[in-house]
Every structure is written in structure tokens, then in C-alpha cells.
Design an enzyme around this catalytic site. Structure first.
Site, PDB file in Angstrom:
ATOM      1  N   GLY A 251       0.826  -1.195   0.000  1.00  8.74           N
ATOM      2  CA  GLY A 251       0.000   0.000   0.000  1.00  8.74           C
ATOM      3  C   GLY A 251       0.861   1.245   0.000  1.00  8.74           C
ATOM      4  CB  CYS A 252       0.096   4.718  -0.986  1.00 11.41           C
ATOM      5  SG  CYS A 252      -1.489   4.961  -0.168  1.00 11.41           S
ATOM      6  CE1 TYR A 253      -1.234   8.157   4.325  1.00  8.93           C
ATOM      7  CE2 TYR A 253      -3.128   6.713   4.127  1.00  8.93           C
ATOM      8  CZ  TYR A 253      -2.607   7.992   4.224  1.00  8.93           C
ATOM      9  OH  TYR A 253      -3.436   9.078   4.223  1.00  8.93           O
ATOM     10  N   PRO A 254       1.916   2.169   3.688  1.00  8.72           N
ATOM     11  CG  PRO A 254       0.793   0.127   3.962  1.00  8.72           C
ATOM     12  CD  PRO A 254       0.631   1.515   3.370  1.00  8.72           C
ATOM     13  CB  THR A 255       5.348   2.210   0.029  1.00  6.60           C
ATOM     14  OG1 THR A 255       4.654   1.147  -0.619  1.00  6.60           O
ATOM     15  CG2 THR A 255       6.663   2.480  -0.674  1.00  6.60           C
TER      16      THR A 255
END
Lengths: 347, 347, 347, 347
Positions: C151-155
Site C-alpha cells: 500500500g501507499c502508506y505502508p511503503t
């Protein structure tokens, strides 16, 4: 002290009406109506900034019959073609109406039909309505029961053109109005056009040859000039900002005189208008945010003999809720600027 | 493979030149020059987005004499009135020049002096310079040693007007260009006009009767039309966005035919132009961000008999660095779109 | 040269995949699929910036069966819970899959069910999927057939925490991730949350205790640290910008050493990662727009003994389409940065 | 009715003071002072939105001696380290002072010197000053002659932490304050950091370990908690918006009870505070624009046992000019909310 109802309270114009009326010492908001999805919701659920300030549940137009008796005046902030179904009953009940929509801005059925493609059923009220531009038609407004509040683009455009049109100082057969609006002009409805990522950091024109406000501007400028040859070319643009309209108006100078003369013409024309300010510098929309002002500059390009006018308003205030309250003040005999003395928010 | 130097590398046009040239397979950036305050600084200190991609220390114009021998072509991105002090020596050294400033955009001394209030000392180079609008003057550009790269506003404006001007389809005595620019057009210099809080969420016109680009547009459109009566009214606006220029152009239709004819006129005119795209819908500046495209629409208001053209560019690419590279490609014999095949960033 | 299909091409991640893949010398886009409403539309109707660059009509998932044979690899950019209905057949057909959604980011059914409230039907593919964070799991990715793209935040979060978590330098029981995202992270779907006027010029937190990405971050950081007591507090915010995620990460320093040691730890950890840049200055999201970079800074507040990490990515590139292509490169044996050498757009 | 003077009228805090005081029925603005460059200029030249509303020429601090006798109270909106040169004389003249700068926010010389690197010469006034946070120190403020008006970040931060700190509900040794500010917090001065193109559409942290407001927050929270082990980690961010601060505060929950208990704690703590609103939903800064409100939410992440507070203010109102007037009201015996009843501007 009067009691008012607001129809369309859940929209941006509606909530700005609430904001203004809460500051108005002579008005009590009696009820709010909004769309079906808002029924029974408190206005603070829709607009948390009102928390601790104002609380009232929304009803819908289904309740109008039984609630119209409670108020003296109703504001209608609805998409075009809806108000005309409800206004006759309100008028018949002896109540005053300020309609922020388009249904009562024309006193000519054919012109209305041409632009809105609607056969106007409410012929009586249609004829008695007054176009609510206080700077131009104040005497009529004071006597009116029903006001057709001008559109946002027309407000800025007409105030920008009027002094020239009235004085015959421009070639009216070729007036260009290049208008730039903040996104709130498109309302709170959701669609790709109002999506943040589609609007942010970009600008575009739209409806370049057929925006309905072009008809409204041309119709009113023709009234002011008396010249049936008046032709308005109107191109609206969506600008990445929330509030504000700037119009830049171009027309061939048809008079004699210089820039000082033009500036004096504007200052004289608006000398009794508390909400029009004439500037030598071109106005920025930021200077009118949350106010009822229309800031105007006039310039003269002597190389091309072209008059250039720029006018700036807050589309939700002078272009909607503020002008509506200004009209209410006039038809109710209150001071014209009551509730509208707000100072702009800067920066 | 050629070697180039960039003067004014620390500005927005300069860093976009770097971005583009790093993608160009036939170019080596040999040196960078910027203002005194940047001397000895690596370009990555000024622009951290280049970190790990490109590293080079900035020098200043003081070093030009000894460094001009290292390159084949120099890009100059300087305020007006400075390049003309350096160009003669570069030309004399046999190097090619693409000047992104205003000093070589006119081949008429009087017109230049009128708008820039500078007596052009470099009369020889002044006369040999070619106005670098590849869509209009490609043959001349290919043979040129010195290019006056068009201004940002003029690029969008001239490309929008040219098909009409060339074909005599409009009344050239009254062309209105309403131009809207992102703030990067004002450069990286700091002043109240570029302060975030003064620009955000507002729009204003400026320099409404005397912007220097008005002279450039009128001069070039006159060349294209051959009509000495050509009069351009040009009003620029500052829009709350970083990149992009949109022009909305108005002129009386002087031809016969309908909208389809006008669209065909544009498509035909630009059929060999790889960087002009003609749309039926009005273009949004977002669609050209970081590309060398100029997107154009043409419309006809039949009520007022007015042609309306909108054109959109990225002011830093097609309006500056991208067009400069396009010109470099032409004068160096590279494919016109080399280094410029970037796809737009959306949203 | 491989052939790929893109499912979800009409969304922001999808169109950025197209942008990147068009630059990729080893990839041919064979087909596009999007939602029902886009069926039969050319991608240029949805995204005019692609005009003259790429033209292809959209199909829908109904066509997947008969089209899966035409490609070697498929990118899935779908809301969670949908991909898992289609992946088994694609895998069974021997094709590679990079899933940009959440369905294959966990290899633990219970954790997936806890956060997504879905019973994972596709148990076989679920187990064979590799979490596509190339900086952390490159060896596994190279051998994978099915990638769960982060995901974007996790990256941004995981890349920011990993060096500390791996080296045991922080108290993992209390890691705070304060994340700020541009609005494009919410997709192209229209709702009040993505309405321009609701997002412009304001910031807010949302989903402060239950955002699904919190589960993904905690799960992966636990894998990296091996410490089952790892607890991530994750609070996302919506920022008035189109692209970009900035995370600010806080944790008690549990090691010895100073700021220089911490910086060296980060530089060493990412020394072979072409898309991670370590800065002494705190990164701005503007520096990574349209690139696959993750820019990171690490700092130490000695008064409170707290490590502070900030990491910046373009949520649509490194947080979605770019990382997906990076994963494709690895599983297909292409150079890791093929198609991803884009230089950032500045300003 | 009192007479006031404003020093620093040309800045954003100053002009917002003017806006508020013009609405205040008990205040007359007697004079304005600003920087040398503004000397003799009318405030409307600096801020055209005041045109037709308020007109007054700016003077400079050179005129203070002879003008201090004309007023009852002076607002000082100056960079730190300047007010302390002028305050002793104003105090000696028996006038009241609300200092919006940092010079009188500490009653501990060492702490002041540590953060501002200034030896405080004005020891007497320094000691008599009261930290102007009305929600926390109202009794002291009412008796004060000299107020040190809190900083913008500290206002939002301290109001967010205070209920927890007072009740001992969090581990005070590890409080993280992640603060996000609009650009107006950086003032009207021009520099690259406030350039539109550098701030628009991006976010970054700055001064991550040494922002002076960290000292102010830690000092005041220590006063409230009485716990010398209080440690605040403060990281400010610049957000692309004009006005508003949002803080997101993280601390380990050290009490017992659930979310309902925490919310009740906040509601009880602020039950007599007219300008604090407690919400279940996380506040957006847009809801407090142009108001003196501080909107707060509290949440509990039970997985990590972390309390999460978000607080939103308008940095120029509750974070500067509004709170200053609130303090003036208290020390002058006016109703606390006089002049501050403004309703927010939405959208």
C-alpha cells in the site's frame, strides 16, 4: 424582527445564508430545508463549523405547506426549475421570497425558455419578480415581494459593465466577459469536475459558447443600455481556489476621454453603492472573501482603444447569500448593509 | 553528440532545461552558470530532487570567456538586457545560442526599445537572430545560429492566433488575449507577489495595459498576418497554481464557415507540428504539465460572431525550456522531439 | 519483451502504470480493463493528456477469461476483495501477477481477515504471494509469480522504519507513524471527502485508530524486527495536495550512538537500493513527484531520546504504479530501474 | 471603551488584530506602527481589503515614546528579542501590554535564554508577565498588566495535552506533537520558504529537533503537570494552505478507562471554555478559519495503548490575534468573547 426559512440550507449558498443571518439583528431563522438525504440531520452534522453556534434539524420541501405560515420571508437556494413549483403558494400566502436560483431572473418567457428549456408555469409570479441587483434596481427591489437574485457570474459581470453600458461608452455589439470562478460555484455536489485532483493546480475554460449565465448577462445589460444590439461573449473558467469570481471585461471604447474620465465615471456611478469599491489597482479575489463587496478597476488600452474592466466578488456572498440578504434588507426596510458588515479574511 | 552550457541554471527555466537535457541522448551538459550567490554550490543544493541523478557546481558569467570554448551551444536563461552583453562574444566564437530571454525576439530595434527601454548594442547578432517558434518559422530556425526563444505568454498566444491570422479569418484590429499563468512564470525570486499566502486561493489581473509580452505577441502576429493594423489587447492574470498558462483568445469572425471549418483549419495548420494538439473540448493546463505540448481548442459563438480559442501550455516547458530544446534540436539537426517525449503527469 | 494487461486502468494508479509502461522498452501494453462505465471508451477520453501518445479502448473484467492468454503479466489495480476472485485463474494460466490491491499483502489469513473482514477464498495463491517491497525482500520477489504490491502508506512507513527495526535501535512497542497524504490517495471516485472545496486549504486526520494500512505496517515491521511486541500507532491525514505522502515516524531510541551513527545506519541499509535516497535535510514531497524515489531523513531528539524519521514518496509511483513496475522488472529479470528513470518535476 | 495601539500592524498577526478590533464595541484603535518601509503608508495600501472600512497611516517604533500616552493598552506583534526593549517603558507608563511575541512567555530566565539565546534585560517585567492561555490561567490573566501571548504551535499543542497532563493520564516522558501549519505562520516576509512554487502541492517537516516552540510547550506542560520529567518531542510541518494549525498528539495511556472516559475528561476540563469545542470526529482546520476556536478530538488506540489527540486552530486568530484580544478582554474586564463571535468561513 422577521422570521425566515431557508430552502436549500445544505448547500454552500445555504450555509452562507445561515452564517450571515446569524449575525443579523433583525432576523430569526425559523426553519431549514434541504434535500431528502439530509432530512432530520442537524445542520451541524453537515457543517461542523457551526457547532456550539447554531443547531437546527433539516426538513424537506414536503413540509413547506405546513411551515410557510411560520415565516415572513423565505430564501430559496435550489437548482433551476424547482423553485417555480413552490413560489406561487408562498406568494399566495403573502410571504416574501428571495430566490437565489434562476427561475425569476427574467421577465421574458421566451428568453427564459431559450436558456433553460423550461416552460414557465408560474406566469403571475414570474411577471412580478424583480431582478435583485440593488446597485441597479434599488427602487424596484424596495417594493417587491419576489426577488430573482442574480447569478454569481452575472453579478460580477453586470456590475463591471453597467457604468459603460449606461453611459454609452463602449461598442455594445462586442463585449467579452472572461470569467474565472472558484470551485464552490459548482456547489457541494460530487462529480469528477469538482474532484480535488482534477481541479487542483490547473485551469480550464468550460461551456464556452452556451453557459446559461451568458443569457442572463446579455438580457440585463440590454435592459441597462437599451441597445437591442448588445452582444455578450461569455467564457467561464474553473480556477483552483475555493471562493471568488474575477471577471475581465473587454470592449471597444466608444467614447472620448481618458483613463481618469473612465475612473470618475465608475466612482460616480457607484457613489451611493455601499458594496462597490473602485480601485486604480486591479482587484484580487482574496480581498473580498467572505464579504459582500464587488471590487472593480477600469483601464484603457490606448493602442487598441479597448476598455478593460476587472471585477471581483465572493461568489457565495455578493454572488449569492450576501446579495440575497442585501435584497431582504431592502424589501424589509432594514439598513441595506445590516448583517453584511463583515470584514474580509486576509490572507 | 554536442556539449552545452546553461546560463541561469538556478532558475526555474534553467532547472527544467537540465531535466530535459539529462534525458536527451545527444547532449552532454558541460557546465552550469547561475547568480553570484550560487557560485560553487552544487545544483543539488539548489534543487534536491536532482540528488543521485546529476551533480555539478555552479559557476558565474565571470567564467564565460574561458568556458565558452568547451561547448557547442549555450542556453541563456537571464532577465532581459543581460544576454545582449554576452551573446556577441559567443557568436564570434562560432557557438550556437538559444536565448530564453527577450533580447533577441525582435528584429526591429525600435519595437524592442519601445517595450524594453534598452538601446540594443548588439546590432549584428540582433539582426541574425530567429524567433524560435518552430511551428511557424521552422525553416529559418534550422539555419540559425542564434535563437530568440519566445516568451511563455507569447508562445501560447501566438500558437492560438496563428491559424486565424494567417488565413484572414478574424478582425485583427481587435484581438483580445486573456492569459492566466501559474506562479512559476514569475520565477524563483522572492517578493510579495510570489508569497504563498498572497497567491493561494485567489486570482488577479496585473499589468493590464503594458505587459511586455503584449508587444511580442503583436509584433509576431503582425508578421504572420501581414496586417499592420493588427492590435492585440493582452491581459495577464496570476492563478494559484505552480505551472501552466491558459490563454483565452477572442476575435470577431471575419470569415465564412462554421465550427467544423474552424476546427479543420486548426488541424490542417498544425498537421506537421508534433507538439500541437487540437481538441474539441477545451484543454486544461493539467494535461500538459511537464510536456512540450500546446493543446488548443477553437469555438464559435454564433450569437456574437466571435471566435474563441483556448490554448494551454506548461509555461516552463513549451513556454521556456522545452521549446528551447526543440529549437536546439532543429538547429543541430536532431529529431525535433528528441528529449521531449515526456508523457504528462496526471493528476 | 513482454505483453501486459492492466486491470483498473481508469483509476489514478492505472493511468500512472500506463504512463510508466509506455516508457518501458521491454513492455507492450496489450489490453486495458476498467469499470463498466468505461467499457468501450478510449483511455484518452478518460485521460486527455494521453492524446496522440496512446490509444486503446477499455474492456471489463468480464473479458478476462478470453484475454488472459494474450499476456505474460497482469497488473491489478482494484479495490480490496475483488482481485482474489480473479487471481487463481490467472495464476493457473501460468501468468505473472502484480496486484496493487490489498488481497495478497498478508501471508496470514487471520490477520487479513481481521483488517479486511474477508474470508480469503484463494488460499493457494494467498500463500505463494510475495510482499513486493524490493528494498526488503528482493530475493523472494525475483522468484515470485504473484506479488502483493505494498500500500501507499505502508511503503513510506516501512521504508522509514526498517533500518531501525532490523537493527533493534528503537523501542518497537511504541512506534508512531504520522502520515500525510495527497488527495489522489483516495482515488478518482467522487465523494464529499474528495470534493475540492472540502479539501482545499485545510488539513485533517481520519481513521485515527483503525486504518487498514496500520495492520499492514505492523505486520511487515514485525516480520522485519522479529519482535512480536511490535506496536504501530498509525494516523493518516489528508493534505491539500494532489500527490505525495510524507510520514513522520517517532520511536524511543533504544541504541547507543549519535545522529551520525543513525544516518550511517540508513545509508548502509539502503546502499544497494536505487530508489531510496538518504538526506540530512528533511525531504519535501515535491522532490519525488512523478518518480519512484523514497526520500528519507533520520534525526535524533536528544532531550526526549526520540528518533524522528521522515520519508517522502509519490503515492501513485513508489506508492503504487512505480513500485509495481519495479516488482515486474525483478520478476521478469529486467533491470530494476527500467522505465523508472524519470526525473522529478520541479517546481 | 479603551484606546489601543498596535505595533507590528503590517504583519499578518497585526492586520488580523485590526480586523478583530474593528468589530469590538469597546475598543478604539488609536495608532498603528510597522516597519520602517511602511512609515507614512496607509494600512489600506498594505492591505486593500480594508479599503472603505478603516484608514490609518503607519508609524514606527521611533514614535512610541510620544504616543504611548494616547493609549490604554498596546499589542506588540514583533519578532522575538525586540519587544523587551520597549516593554519596560510602556509598563512604567502604567499601560497594559499584550505581547504576541516570545519575550514574555517564560518566567524562567534560563529557559528563555536556552531557547532564544538572549539575556533578558527586562527582569522586572519578565517576572510580572502572565502566560496568556485563558483556558489554563484565567485567574492570573485577569490580574495581569503584561501578557505573554502564547505562540501559535504552543496554543494548539498545550490545549490538546492539558487535560491529560493535569489528570496524569499519560506517560509524560514521551509526548509526541506532530504539528502541521499553514504558510501564514511564517509571516509576510519574503524568502524561498514562503515562495508559492516551493510550498504549493507539497509538504515537509522542518526544525525537527530544535524549534523554539518545543521549549515553550515543554515548559508550560511541565507547569500544568507538575512533572519535571515531562518531555515533548515536537515536529512542525509546512502544509500547502494559508491558515490553520493541526496538531496530532501521541502519548502512552497511563490511566484506566475507555474512550468515553477520555472524551468526558476533555468535555469536563473545557466546560467553561467558550472557545474550545470537543468533537468525536477529528477536526479539520477549515472549520476554525477566521475564528478563535480550538477544536479538539481525543481517541484511544487500544492495540498500542496510545492516546491520540488532534487539535485545530486558526494560527492567526486563536494562535495569535484572537487569543490576544481574548486576553485583552480578560485584563480589561470585558466579556471574554467580545469581538470574537465571528462564525467560521466555510467552505
Amino acid at each position: 424582527m422577521i422570521k425566515v426559512g431557508i430552502v436549500g440550507a445544505g448547500g454552500y449558498a445555504g450555509v452562507n445564508l445561515i452564517n450571515i443571518l446569524l449575525r443579523h439583528p433583525q432576523v430569526e431563522i425559523k426553519w431549514l430545508m434541504s434535500e431528502e438525504a439530509h432530512k432530520g440531520k442537524d445542520i451541524c452534522e453537515l457543517y461542523p463549523h457551526l457547532t456550539n453556534i447554531f443547531s437546527m434539524k433539516c426538513q424537506t420541501l414536503d413540509d413547506l405547506d405546513k411551515m410557510v405560515g411560520q415565516i415572513d420571508l423565505v430564501f430559496l437556494a435550489l437548482p433551476h426549475g424547482i423553485a417555480l413549483n413552490y413560489v406561487p403558494a408562498i406568494i399566495a400566502a403573502g410571504k416574501k421570497v428571495v430566490d437565489l436560483g434562476a427561475d425569476y431572473r427574467f421577465d421574458n418567457e421566451e428568453v427564459f425558455k431559450k436558456w433553460y428549456n423550461i416552460e414557465h408555469k408560474d406566469k403571475k409570479a414570474f411577471k412580478m419578480a424583480v431582478f435583485g441587483s440593488p446597485e441597479l434596481f434599488k427602487a424596484d427591489i424596495k417594493k417587491a415581494q419576489l426577488i430573482g437574485n442574480p447569478g454569481c457570474y452575472p453579478t460580477a459581470s453586470i456590475l463591471g459593465i453597467a457604468p459603460l453600458a449606461k453611459a454609452g461608452l463602449i461598442d455594445l455589439s462586442g463585449v467579452m466577459v472572461d470569467a474565472k470562478s472558484g470551485v464552490s460555484g459548482a456547489g457541494r455536489g460530487v462529480n469528477l469536475k469538482t474532484h480535488y485532483c482534477e481541479r487542483n493546480d490547473g485551469i480550464m475554460a468550460y461551456a464556452v459558447t452556451n453557459h446559461r449565465h451568458m443569457g442572463e448577462i446579455e438580457y440585463q445589460v440590454t435592459r441597462i443600455s437599451g441597445d437591442q444590439g448588445t452582444r455578450i461573449t461569455f467564457v467561464p473558467h474553473l480556477v483552483p481556489m475555493t471562493r471568488g469570481i474575477l471577471t475581465t471585461i473587454y470592449a471597444k471604447f466608444a467614447g472620448t476621454g481618458d483613463l481618469a474620465f473612465l475612473r470618475k465615471t465608475y466612482r460616480d456611478f457607484y457613489k451611493d453603492a455601499p458594496f462597490v469599491r473602485i480601485f486604480d489597482e486591479q482587484p484580487c479575489t482574496k480581498n473580498v472573501v467572505n464579504t459582500n463587496y464587488c471590487d472593480i478597476s477600469v483601464d484603457l488600452n490606448t493602442n487598441s482603444n479597448t476598455v478593460i474592466v476587472t471585477s471581483a466578488i465572493d461568489n457565495l456572498i455578493k454572488g449569492a447569500a450576501g446579495q440575497a440578504v442585501q435584497n431582504m434588507n431592502l424589501i424589509c426596510g432594514f439598513p441595506e448593509d445590516e448583517g453584511l458588515k463583515n470584514i474580509g479574511v486576509y490572507p
